[in-house]
Design a protein around this motif. Structure first.
Motif, PDB file in Angstrom:
ATOM      1  N   ASP A   1       0.803  -1.293   0.010  1.00  0.00           N
ATOM      2  CA  ASP A   1      -0.160   0.045  -0.220  1.00  0.00           C
ATOM      3  C   ASP A   1       0.799   1.371   0.102  1.00  0.00           C
ATOM      4  OD1 ASP A   1      -2.869   1.130   0.176  1.00  0.00           O
ATOM      5  OD2 ASP A   1      -1.974   2.038   2.023  1.00  0.00           O
TER       6      ASP A   1
ATOM      7  N   TYR B   1     -10.912  -1.360  -1.305  1.00  0.00           N
ATOM      8  CA  TYR B   1     -10.031  -0.489  -1.378  1.00  0.00           C
ATOM      9  C   TYR B   1     -10.500   1.015  -1.189  1.00  0.00           C
ATOM     10  CZ  TYR B   1      -5.033   0.866  -1.967  1.00  0.00           C
ATOM     11  OH  TYR B   1      -3.945   1.307  -1.876  1.00  0.00           O
TER      12      TYR B   1
ATOM     13  N   VAL C   1      -9.508   1.342   4.975  1.00  0.00           N
ATOM     14  CA  VAL C   1      -9.193   0.327   3.988  1.00  0.00           C
ATOM     15  C   VAL C   1      -9.125  -1.263   4.435  1.00  0.00           C
ATOM     16  CG1 VAL C   1      -7.450  -0.826   2.309  1.00  0.00           C
ATOM     17  CG2 VAL C   1      -7.934   1.579   2.243  1.00  0.00           C
TER      18      VAL C   1
END
Length: 355
Positions: free
Chosen positions: A47, A220, A225
């Protein structure tokens, strides 16, 4: 001269189709694949590459990161607008526009969404005259590299209240892009941004964000998230992250690095390097300079593309023309190689009006 950030790629004049990765990008992706193979990859750790890419792209196109969503392909991001249009909406686009720009709107024909197309140079006037609900276009055209009259389109769209959807795929990376000038922009990063295929960006002006549907919403797109993996009860992000599409992780490792390399270069180098080389080739052919890194040569029978290929020059065949595109890995030797091959292809093919 060319920048040493790229490995030599003699004769590769095809950035409009597929950008080449900087050395650092190739290294980063190789290392990421090795880590994946060795069982050292971490889904959460990927990420950071996505978020860094979001910030870097925002800087490149002059908006806040909160305006930027991530995705995979331009058409998926354009569809965010298309599915949110009311029944019977009218869309104006460019004749010969790239299908990822107009296709998502055409797919709404069952809801009586109509799509009309006009020549690129007529887009401002047609917007003023037809008063569409949406104007959708590429800032630089895929087929030939021509750049839209941005000021004219923006003024006409503002006057009639049309939503603007601008694809910057063939512009961002060499042309100065101001994403804040448009309601929505989309950009696939694997061409002029030299990223792996599988990363793309959407920018949304906050004032129009509530007009989009968020129809791709998944984990997402959640405000938290990793707390949004299971549902129901998804609480989407408050900013443009609500339009995020779950990322193809390895692509974003390379995207971050490519954007870092591009942004480390002076703006004038990004803007002028490829354009100057293309203008040098135009001069060889006796054409006037155009100030853009793409030129096309009529080639209905494929003879020009074949001659270039025989000379070790890689270009694309698009819409009956050979499309030649210079970027940051190219140098003057590429100009000479292409000029010799084009001359050998025959003066008749080059004597027509250039684009």
């Amino acid at each position: 001269m060319t920048t040493s950030a790229w490995a030599p790629a003699p004769g590769y004049l095809n950035a409009s189709t597929l950008g080449l990765p900087p050395r650092a990008t190739a290294t980063a992706v190789h290392e990421a694949v090795d880590a994946w193979q060795a069982g050292r990859a971490c889904a959460v750790a990927y990420d950071r590459h996505v978020q860094a890419s979001r910030r870097l792209y925002a800087r490149l196109v002059g908006v806040e990161p909160s305006w930027v969503a991530v995705g995979s392909q331009a058409s998926v991001l354009v569809a965010e607008v298309a599915v949110a249009l009311p029944d019977g909406a009218r869309v104006l686009t460019v004749a010969g526009e790239f299908s990822s720009v107009c296709g998502p709107f055409e797919a709404q024909a069952g809801r009586r969404v109509s799509v009309a197309a006009v020549p690129l140079e007529d887009l401002p006037e047609a917007t003023e005259r037809l008063r569409p609900d949406v104007v959708a276009f590429s800032l630089a055209q895929s087929a030939d590299g021509r750049v839209v009259d941005a000021d004219g389109v923006r003024a006409a769209a503002t006057a009639c209240g049309a939503l603007t959807v601008c694809d910057t795929t063939q512009a961002a990376g060499w042309l100065d892009v101001d994403a804040a000038a448009w309601d929505v922009t989309v950009c696939s990063a694997y061409k002029w941004l030299c990223a792996p295929r599988g990363s793309a960006f959407l920018t949304v002006r906050p004032a129009v964000a509530d007009r989009l549907s968020g129809h791709n919403a998944g984990w997402y797109a959640g405000e938290d998230v990793w707390g949004s993996v299971y549902g129901p009860g998804l609480r989407v992000a408050a900013d443009a992250r609500r339009f995020d599409v779950s990322p193809a992780w390895l692509a974003w490792v390379g995207t971050q690095t490519s954007l870092e390399v591009l942004l480390d270069l002076p703006v004038d180098v990004r803007r002028r390097h490829g354009a100057d080389l293309a203008d040098a080739l135009r001069a060889h052919l006796g054409w006037e300079p155009a100030g853009r890194p793409v030129l096309v040569v009529p080639d209905a029978d494929g003879r020009v593309v074949a001659a270039l290929g025989d000379a070790g020059v890689t270009v694309a065949s698009r819409a009956g023309r050979a499309r030649v595109s210079f970027h940051l890995w190219n140098d003057g030797d590429d100009v000479d190689r292409a000029a010799d091959a084009l001359s050998a292809a025959g003066a008749a093919a080059l004597a027509r009006t250039p684009v």
